[in-house]
Write a protein that holds these residues in place. Structure first.
Motif, PDB file in Angstrom:
ATOM      1  N   GLU A   1       0.970  -1.151   0.101  1.00 42.03           N
ATOM      2  CA  GLU A   1      -0.075   0.026  -0.192  1.00 42.03           C
ATOM      3  C   GLU A   1       0.782   1.178  -0.033  1.00 42.03           C
ATOM      4  O   GLU A   1       1.954   1.003   0.408  1.00 42.03           O
ATOM      5  N   SER A   2       0.295   2.258  -0.508  1.00 38.91           N
ATOM      6  CA  SER A   2       1.066   3.626  -0.494  1.00 38.91           C
ATOM      7  C   SER A   2      -0.250   4.523  -0.580  1.00 38.91           C
ATOM      8  O   SER A   2      -1.224   4.388  -0.951  1.00 38.91           O
ATOM      9  N   GLY A   3       0.490   6.058  -0.386  1.00 43.08           N
ATOM     10  CA  GLY A   3      -0.678   7.134  -0.566  1.00 43.08           C
ATOM     11  C   GLY A   3      -0.951   7.896   0.936  1.00 43.08           C
ATOM     12  O   GLY A   3      -1.952   8.682   0.894  1.00 43.08           O
ATOM     13  N   GLY A   4      -1.065   7.125   1.902  1.00 42.74           N
ATOM     14  CA  GLY A   4      -1.410   7.453   3.146  1.00 42.74           C
ATOM     15  C   GLY A   4      -0.567   8.803   3.668  1.00 42.74           C
ATOM     16  O   GLY A   4       0.453   9.218   3.297  1.00 42.74           O
ATOM     17  N   GLY A   5      -1.168   9.382   4.642  1.00 44.05           N
ATOM     18  CA  GLY A   5      -0.633  10.501   5.105  1.00 44.05           C
ATOM     19  C   GLY A   5      -1.643  11.396   6.091  1.00 44.05           C
ATOM     20  O   GLY A   5      -2.577  11.143   6.402  1.00 44.05           O
ATOM     21  N   LEU A   6      -1.132  12.524   6.346  1.00 40.41           N
ATOM     22  CA  LEU A   6      -1.964  13.630   7.135  1.00 40.41           C
ATOM     23  C   LEU A   6      -2.973  14.490   6.202  1.00 40.41           C
ATOM     24  O   LEU A   6      -2.227  15.107   5.069  1.00 40.41           O
ATOM     25  N   VAL A   7      -4.280  14.693   6.368  1.00 42.20           N
ATOM     26  CA  VAL A   7      -5.005  15.442   5.606  1.00 42.20           C
ATOM     27  C   VAL A   7      -5.672  16.198   6.574  1.00 42.20           C
ATOM     28  O   VAL A   7      -6.134  15.490   7.469  1.00 42.20           O
TER      29      VAL A   7
ATOM     30  N   PRO B   1      -9.507  17.625   7.657  1.00 40.15           N
ATOM     31  CA  PRO B   1     -11.163  17.179   7.318  1.00 40.15           C
ATOM     32  C   PRO B   1     -11.608  18.055   6.124  1.00 40.15           C
ATOM     33  O   PRO B   1     -11.303  19.229   5.975  1.00 40.15           O
ATOM     34  N   GLY B   2     -12.286  17.237   5.367  1.00 37.82           N
ATOM     35  CA  GLY B   2     -12.811  17.609   4.139  1.00 37.82           C
ATOM     36  C   GLY B   2     -11.981  17.593   3.091  1.00 37.82           C
ATOM     37  O   GLY B   2     -12.416  17.639   1.703  1.00 37.82           O
ATOM     38  N   GLY B   3     -10.820  17.019   3.265  1.00 37.40           N
ATOM     39  CA  GLY B   3      -9.869  16.952   2.374  1.00 37.40           C
ATOM     40  C   GLY B   3      -9.978  15.565   1.556  1.00 37.40           C
ATOM     41  O   GLY B   3     -10.997  14.974   1.897  1.00 37.40           O
ATOM     42  N   SER B   4      -8.817  15.241   0.644  1.00 38.16           N
ATOM     43  CA  SER B   4      -8.961  14.126  -0.216  1.00 38.16           C
ATOM     44  C   SER B   4      -7.843  13.262  -0.444  1.00 38.16           C
ATOM     45  O   SER B   4      -6.573  14.050  -0.205  1.00 38.16           O
ATOM     46  N   VAL B   5      -7.702  12.135  -0.255  1.00 40.62           N
ATOM     47  CA  VAL B   5      -6.552  11.251  -0.488  1.00 40.62           C
ATOM     48  C   VAL B   5      -6.869   9.954  -1.345  1.00 40.62           C
ATOM     49  O   VAL B   5      -7.907   9.450  -1.268  1.00 40.62           O
ATOM     50  N   ARG B   6      -5.832   9.548  -2.220  1.00 39.65           N
ATOM     51  CA  ARG B   6      -5.964   8.292  -2.835  1.00 39.65           C
ATOM     52  C   ARG B   6      -4.918   7.448  -2.476  1.00 39.65           C
ATOM     53  O   ARG B   6      -3.694   7.786  -2.585  1.00 39.65           O
ATOM     54  N   LEU B   7      -5.582   6.257  -2.114  1.00 38.39           N
ATOM     55  CA  LEU B   7      -4.516   5.102  -1.679  1.00 38.39           C
ATOM     56  C   LEU B   7      -4.381   4.217  -2.978  1.00 38.39           C
ATOM     57  O   LEU B   7      -5.216   4.100  -3.779  1.00 38.39           O
ATOM     58  N   SER B   8      -3.127   3.645  -2.819  1.00 34.95           N
ATOM     59  CA  SER B   8      -2.832   2.552  -3.927  1.00 34.95           C
ATOM     60  C   SER B   8      -2.460   1.359  -3.119  1.00 34.95           C
ATOM     61  O   SER B   8      -1.763   1.363  -2.181  1.00 34.95           O
ATOM     62  N   CYS B   9      -2.771   0.151  -3.829  1.00 35.87           N
ATOM     63  CA  CYS B   9      -2.049  -1.047  -3.571  1.00 35.87           C
ATOM     64  C   CYS B   9      -1.876  -1.757  -4.748  1.00 35.87           C
ATOM     65  O   CYS B   9      -2.296  -2.172  -5.548  1.00 35.87           O
ATOM     66  N   ALA B  10      -0.455  -2.273  -4.842  1.00 37.83           N
ATOM     67  CA  ALA B  10       0.289  -3.083  -5.864  1.00 37.83           C
ATOM     68  C   ALA B  10       0.518  -4.361  -5.600  1.00 37.83           C
ATOM     69  O   ALA B  10       1.096  -4.730  -4.706  1.00 37.83           O
ATOM     70  N   ALA B  11      -0.286  -5.082  -6.525  1.00 37.75           N
ATOM     71  CA  ALA B  11      -0.055  -6.634  -6.050  1.00 37.75           C
ATOM     72  C   ALA B  11       0.860  -7.249  -6.989  1.00 37.75           C
ATOM     73  O   ALA B  11       0.966  -6.746  -8.252  1.00 37.75           O
ATOM     74  N   SER B  12       1.480  -8.440  -6.610  1.00 42.00           N
ATOM     75  CA  SER B  12       2.510  -9.148  -7.485  1.00 42.00           C
ATOM     76  C   SER B  12       2.590 -10.694  -6.827  1.00 42.00           C
ATOM     77  O   SER B  12       2.218 -10.776  -5.928  1.00 42.00           O
ATOM     78  N   GLY B  13       2.892 -11.559  -7.846  1.00 37.13           N
ATOM     79  CA  GLY B  13       3.091 -12.726  -7.457  1.00 37.13           C
ATOM     80  C   GLY B  13       2.005 -14.057  -7.726  1.00 37.13           C
ATOM     81  O   GLY B  13       2.027 -14.817  -7.882  1.00 37.13           O
ATOM     82  N   SER B  14       0.866 -13.158  -8.526  1.00 43.64           N
ATOM     83  CA  SER B  14      -0.207 -14.176  -8.988  1.00 43.64           C
ATOM     84  C   SER B  14      -0.958 -13.636  -9.890  1.00 43.64           C
ATOM     85  O   SER B  14      -0.486 -12.415 -10.343  1.00 43.64           O
ATOM     86  N   ILE B  15      -2.118 -14.224 -10.573  1.00 45.05           N
ATOM     87  CA  ILE B  15      -2.774 -13.782 -11.532  1.00 45.05           C
ATOM     88  C   ILE B  15      -3.815 -12.707 -10.775  1.00 45.05           C
ATOM     89  O   ILE B  15      -4.760 -13.181 -10.253  1.00 45.05           O
ATOM     90  N   PHE B  16      -3.822 -11.380 -11.077  1.00 51.08           N
ATOM     91  CA  PHE B  16      -4.652 -10.424 -10.369  1.00 51.08           C
ATOM     92  C   PHE B  16      -6.060 -10.709 -10.608  1.00 51.08           C
ATOM     93  O   PHE B  16      -6.799 -10.439  -9.745  1.00 51.08           O
ATOM     94  N   SER B  17      -6.451 -10.908 -11.788  1.00 55.15           N
ATOM     95  CA  SER B  17      -7.899 -11.009 -12.024  1.00 55.15           C
ATOM     96  C   SER B  17      -8.480 -12.205 -11.217  1.00 55.15           C
ATOM     97  O   SER B  17      -9.904 -12.311 -11.308  1.00 55.15           O
ATOM     98  N   LEU B  18      -7.911 -12.892 -10.739  1.00 50.34           N
ATOM     99  CA  LEU B  18      -8.339 -14.339  -9.878  1.00 50.34           C
ATOM    100  C   LEU B  18      -8.790 -13.798  -8.633  1.00 50.34           C
ATOM    101  O   LEU B  18      -9.246 -14.432  -7.698  1.00 50.34           O
TER     102      LEU B  18
END
Length: 119
Positions: free
Chosen positions: A6-12, A14-31
């Motif tokens: 995961e990435s993208g966290g932090g201090l924000v 109230p009323g603000g916006s944040v986008r978190l990301s999660c990168a996966a590896s090691g298998s077939i993501f669509s499953l």
């Protein structure tokens, strides 16, 4: 054998916006059904949102209308767009992969990323 980062966290504010990301590896993501969970201080870990490979989504009532989960299967990445943030959204947010079909029963957690909503 799926690794989630995961990435993208932090201090924000109230009323603000944040986008978190999660990168996966090691298998077939669509499953995998992908999800975001969160754990606030003194509380149990709770489901925030899920998304299937085909794009079907589900949200906790507390975040409906404010958060949006999405995924890019080509990039093996799932996102959580968080808008209109409230102090009660403060938590460690965890990415989750849940296997479907031939990989059913294979479930994985990321290490988590801290989101703090405070003025």
């Amino acid at each position: 054998q799926v690794q989630l980062v995961e990435s993208g966290g932090g201090l924000v504010q109230p009323g603000g916006s944040v986008r978190l990301s999660c990168a996966a590896s090691g298998s077939i993501f669509s499953l995998y059904v992908m999800g975001w969970y969160r754990q606030a201080p003194g509380k149990q870990r709770e489901l925030v949102a899920t998304i299937t490979s085909g794009g079907s989504t589900n949200y906790a009532d507390s975040v409906k209308g404010r958060f949006t989960i999405s995924r890019d299967n080509a990039k093996n990445t799932v996102y959580l767009q968080m808008n209109s943030l409230k102090p009660e959204d403060t938590a460690v947010y965890y990415c989750r992969a849940s296997g479907v079909g031939p990989v059913y029963g294979n479930n994985y957690w990321g290490q988590g990323t801290q989101v703090t909503v405070s003025s």
